[in-house]
Write a protein that holds these residues in place. Structure first.
Motif, PDB file in Angstrom:
ATOM      1  N   ILE A  12     -26.286   9.153  11.426  1.00 28.99           N
ATOM      2  CA  ILE A  12     -26.975   9.924  12.469  1.00 28.99           C
ATOM      3  C   ILE A  12     -26.147  11.151  12.838  1.00 28.99           C
ATOM      4  CG2 ILE A  12     -27.703   9.901  14.896  1.00 28.99           C
ATOM      5  CD1 ILE A  12     -28.458   6.901  14.460  1.00 28.99           C
ATOM      6  N   CYS A  13     -24.867  10.965  13.058  1.00 27.46           N
ATOM      7  CA  CYS A  13     -23.987  12.086  13.431  1.00 27.46           C
ATOM      8  C   CYS A  13     -23.899  13.118  12.315  1.00 27.46           C
ATOM      9  CB  CYS A  13     -22.597  11.574  13.801  1.00 27.46           C
ATOM     10  SG  CYS A  13     -22.559  10.651  15.338  1.00 27.46           S
ATOM     11  N   ASP A  14     -23.786  12.662  11.073  1.00 30.38           N
ATOM     12  CA  ASP A  14     -23.731  13.598   9.944  1.00 30.38           C
ATOM     13  C   ASP A  14     -25.025  14.390   9.831  1.00 30.38           C
ATOM     14  OD1 ASP A  14     -21.168  12.763   9.350  1.00 30.38           O
ATOM     15  OD2 ASP A  14     -21.765  11.497   7.639  1.00 30.38           O
ATOM     16  N   THR A  18     -25.479  18.452  10.235  1.00 32.93           N
ATOM     17  CA  THR A  18     -26.163  19.247   9.209  1.00 32.93           C
ATOM     18  C   THR A  18     -27.223  20.149   9.845  1.00 32.93           C
ATOM     19  OG1 THR A  18     -25.781  17.576   7.520  1.00 32.93           O
ATOM     20  CG2 THR A  18     -27.594  19.111   7.127  1.00 32.93           C
ATOM     21  N   LEU A  19     -28.005  19.573  10.743  1.00 35.05           N
ATOM     22  CA  LEU A  19     -29.051  20.345  11.415  1.00 35.05           C
ATOM     23  C   LEU A  19     -28.470  21.335  12.416  1.00 35.05           C
ATOM     24  CD1 LEU A  19     -31.561  17.427  11.962  1.00 35.05           C
ATOM     25  CD2 LEU A  19     -31.892  19.402  10.444  1.00 35.05           C
ATOM     26  N   ARG A  20     -27.467  20.887  13.148  1.00 35.19           N
ATOM     27  CA  ARG A  20     -26.869  21.727  14.208  1.00 35.19           C
ATOM     28  C   ARG A  20     -26.213  22.965  13.617  1.00 35.19           C
ATOM     29  NH1 ARG A  20     -26.257  24.448  17.843  1.00 35.19           N
ATOM     30  NH2 ARG A  20     -25.172  24.072  19.795  1.00 35.19           N
ATOM     31  N   GLU A  21     -25.725  22.850  12.412  1.00 35.04           N
ATOM     32  CA  GLU A  21     -25.106  23.987  11.744  1.00 35.04           C
ATOM     33  C   GLU A  21     -26.134  25.085  11.455  1.00 35.04           C
ATOM     34  OE1 GLU A  21     -21.681  24.498   8.371  1.00 35.04           O
ATOM     35  OE2 GLU A  21     -23.109  22.856   8.138  1.00 35.04           O
ATOM     36  N   ILE A  33     -33.600  14.371  12.204  1.00 37.37           N
ATOM     37  CA  ILE A  33     -32.352  13.597  12.076  1.00 37.37           C
ATOM     38  C   ILE A  33     -32.616  12.331  11.276  1.00 37.37           C
ATOM     39  CG2 ILE A  33     -30.618  12.247  13.337  1.00 37.37           C
ATOM     40  CD1 ILE A  33     -30.898  14.323  15.621  1.00 37.37           C
ATOM     41  N   CYS A  34     -33.686  11.636  11.623  1.00 39.02           N
ATOM     42  CA  CYS A  34     -34.021  10.382  10.947  1.00 39.02           C
ATOM     43  C   CYS A  34     -34.305  10.593   9.465  1.00 39.02           C
ATOM     44  CB  CYS A  34     -35.227   9.727  11.624  1.00 39.02           C
ATOM     45  SG  CYS A  34     -34.871   9.170  13.291  1.00 39.02           S
ATOM     46  N   GLU A  35     -34.977  11.677   9.146  1.00 40.87           N
ATOM     47  CA  GLU A  35     -35.286  11.973   7.748  1.00 40.87           C
ATOM     48  C   GLU A  35     -34.008  12.174   6.931  1.00 40.87           C
ATOM     49  OE1 GLU A  35     -37.294  15.705   5.530  1.00 40.87           O
ATOM     50  OE2 GLU A  35     -38.542  14.779   7.107  1.00 40.87           O
ATOM     51  N   ILE A  36     -33.069  12.920   7.481  1.00 35.87           N
ATOM     52  CA  ILE A  36     -31.814  13.175   6.771  1.00 35.87           C
ATOM     53  C   ILE A  36     -30.932  11.924   6.725  1.00 35.87           C
ATOM     54  CG2 ILE A  36     -29.639  14.480   6.845  1.00 35.87           C
ATOM     55  CD1 ILE A  36     -31.302  16.827   8.023  1.00 35.87           C
ATOM     56  N   ILE A  39     -33.210   6.832   8.254  1.00 35.60           N
ATOM     57  CA  ILE A  39     -33.424   5.753   9.216  1.00 35.60           C
ATOM     58  C   ILE A  39     -34.786   5.952   9.882  1.00 35.60           C
ATOM     59  CG2 ILE A  39     -30.963   5.404   9.682  1.00 35.60           C
ATOM     60  CD1 ILE A  39     -31.453   6.978  12.350  1.00 35.60           C
ATOM     61  N   ASN A  40     -35.237   4.920  10.581  1.00 36.24           N
ATOM     62  CA  ASN A  40     -36.469   5.013  11.363  1.00 36.24           C
ATOM     63  C   ASN A  40     -36.160   5.550  12.747  1.00 36.24           C
ATOM     64  OD1 ASN A  40     -38.177   3.800   9.399  1.00 36.24           O
ATOM     65  ND2 ASN A  40     -37.302   1.803   9.951  1.00 36.24           N
ATOM     66  N   LYS A  41     -37.178   6.080  13.402  1.00 35.71           N
ATOM     67  CA  LYS A  41     -36.986   6.584  14.762  1.00 35.71           C
ATOM     68  C   LYS A  41     -36.534   5.468  15.708  1.00 35.71           C
ATOM     69  CE  LYS A  41     -39.973   9.651  16.400  1.00 35.71           C
ATOM     70  NZ  LYS A  41     -41.249  10.354  16.677  1.00 35.71           N
ATOM     71  N   SER A  42     -37.048   4.263  15.507  1.00 37.15           N
ATOM     72  CA  SER A  42     -36.649   3.150  16.377  1.00 37.15           C
ATOM     73  C   SER A  42     -35.149   2.868  16.244  1.00 37.15           C
ATOM     74  CB  SER A  42     -37.466   1.894  16.074  1.00 37.15           C
ATOM     75  OG  SER A  42     -37.255   1.489  14.740  1.00 37.15           O
ATOM     76  N   THR A  43     -34.606   3.061  15.050  1.00 35.56           N
ATOM     77  CA  THR A  43     -33.162   2.876  14.854  1.00 35.56           C
ATOM     78  C   THR A  43     -32.400   3.944  15.628  1.00 35.56           C
ATOM     79  OG1 THR A  43     -33.532   1.942  12.665  1.00 35.56           O
ATOM     80  CG2 THR A  43     -31.318   2.756  13.140  1.00 35.56           C
ATOM     81  N   PHE A  44     -32.859   5.186  15.549  1.00 36.93           N
ATOM     82  CA  PHE A  44     -32.221   6.258  16.308  1.00 36.93           C
ATOM     83  C   PHE A  44     -32.225   5.905  17.793  1.00 36.93           C
ATOM     84  CE2 PHE A  44     -32.277   9.974  18.994  1.00 36.93           C
ATOM     85  CZ  PHE A  44     -31.246  10.750  18.484  1.00 36.93           C
ATOM     86  N   TYR A  45     -33.398   5.513  18.311  1.00 32.29           N
ATOM     87  CA  TYR A  45     -33.529   5.245  19.749  1.00 32.29           C
ATOM     88  C   TYR A  45     -32.784   3.987  20.188  1.00 32.29           C
ATOM     89  CZ  TYR A  45     -36.808   9.087  20.145  1.00 32.29           C
ATOM     90  OH  TYR A  45     -37.375  10.341  20.153  1.00 32.29           O
ATOM     91  N   SER A  46     -32.400   3.139  19.260  1.00 38.98           N
ATOM     92  CA  SER A  46     -31.577   1.981  19.648  1.00 38.98           C
ATOM     93  C   SER A  46     -30.125   2.396  19.899  1.00 38.98           C
ATOM     94  CB  SER A  46     -31.648   0.884  18.580  1.00 38.98           C
ATOM     95  OG  SER A  46     -30.979   1.277  17.409  1.00 38.98           O
ATOM     96  N   HIS A  47     -29.768   3.617  19.464  1.00 36.87           N
ATOM     97  CA  HIS A  47     -28.414   4.129  19.660  1.00 36.87           C
ATOM     98  C   HIS A  47     -28.336   5.253  20.699  1.00 36.87           C
ATOM     99  CE1 HIS A  47     -26.658   1.919  16.254  1.00 36.87           C
ATOM    100  NE2 HIS A  47     -27.807   2.140  15.653  1.00 36.87           N
TER     101      HIS A  47
END
Length: 173
Positions: A12-14, A18-21, A33-36, A39-47
């Motif tokens: 997620i951080c990587d 990549t996007l923030r750059e 973020i999830c596409e890169i 992961i699924n969006k639910s995984t992102f939102y669990s963090h």
């Protein structure tokens, strides 16, 4: 900590870096973020609650690495050595910091100064932290106003050493 969680957070951080750059924080979407990160969006939102929460946590982790100081009293004993050690640390991570804080240099200044003050207070240096707040806050806000953290940091320590030395002399009277 579970290795799967560590790997997911790193992905997620990587992906965020990549996007923030390439774009401002406000334009980054969770789905990108999830596409890169694969992961699924639910995984992102669990963090993280949202992209801004992720950004804030990455900023804070970066600031924490930049303020790991074992001997803050060195600031007044040998200001040049103190800032040389911080500069060495920043050199190792400067690209990451430039990406995370791109267009947000004042946020960097606020968080960095606040964290340094905490470190000084933890070491019983309250009197020194007032002088440090004044000097770092003033210089940081003018030096980082142009937006390039690493380039501006290269000349900042010399300015701070001059001011800290003058403040030290006044405090010893």
């Amino acid at each position: 900590m579970d290795l799967r969680i560590v790997k997911t957070q790193r992905a997620i951080c990587d992906a965020f870096l990549t996007l923030r750059e390439k774009m401002p924080l406000e334009k980054i979407k969770v789905r990108d973020i999830c596409e890169i990160a694969l992961i699924n969006k639910s995984t992102f939102y669990s963090h993280y609650t949202d992209v801004f929460d992720l950004s804030d946590k990455m900023e804070n982790a970066y600031i924490e690495r930049m303020t790991t100081i074992d001997t803050p009293e060195l600031l007044f004993e040998d200001p040049k050595a103190f800032f040389d050690s911080i500069h060495e640390c920043m050199k190792d991570y400067h690209r990451e910091g430039e990406i995370i804080f791109s267009g947000r240099c004042f946020i960097f200044c606020e968080k960095y100064v606040a964290r340094l003050l905490e470190v000084f207070k933890q070491h019983g240096l309250e009197k020194e932290s007032t002088a440090l707040s004044f000097v770092l806050g003033g210089i940081a806000s003018t030096k980082f106003a142009s937006g390039n953290l690493h380039e501006n940091w290269q000349t900042m320590p010399d300015d701070i050493v001059t001011y800290i030395t003058a403040i030290k002399d006044v405090m010893q009277r």
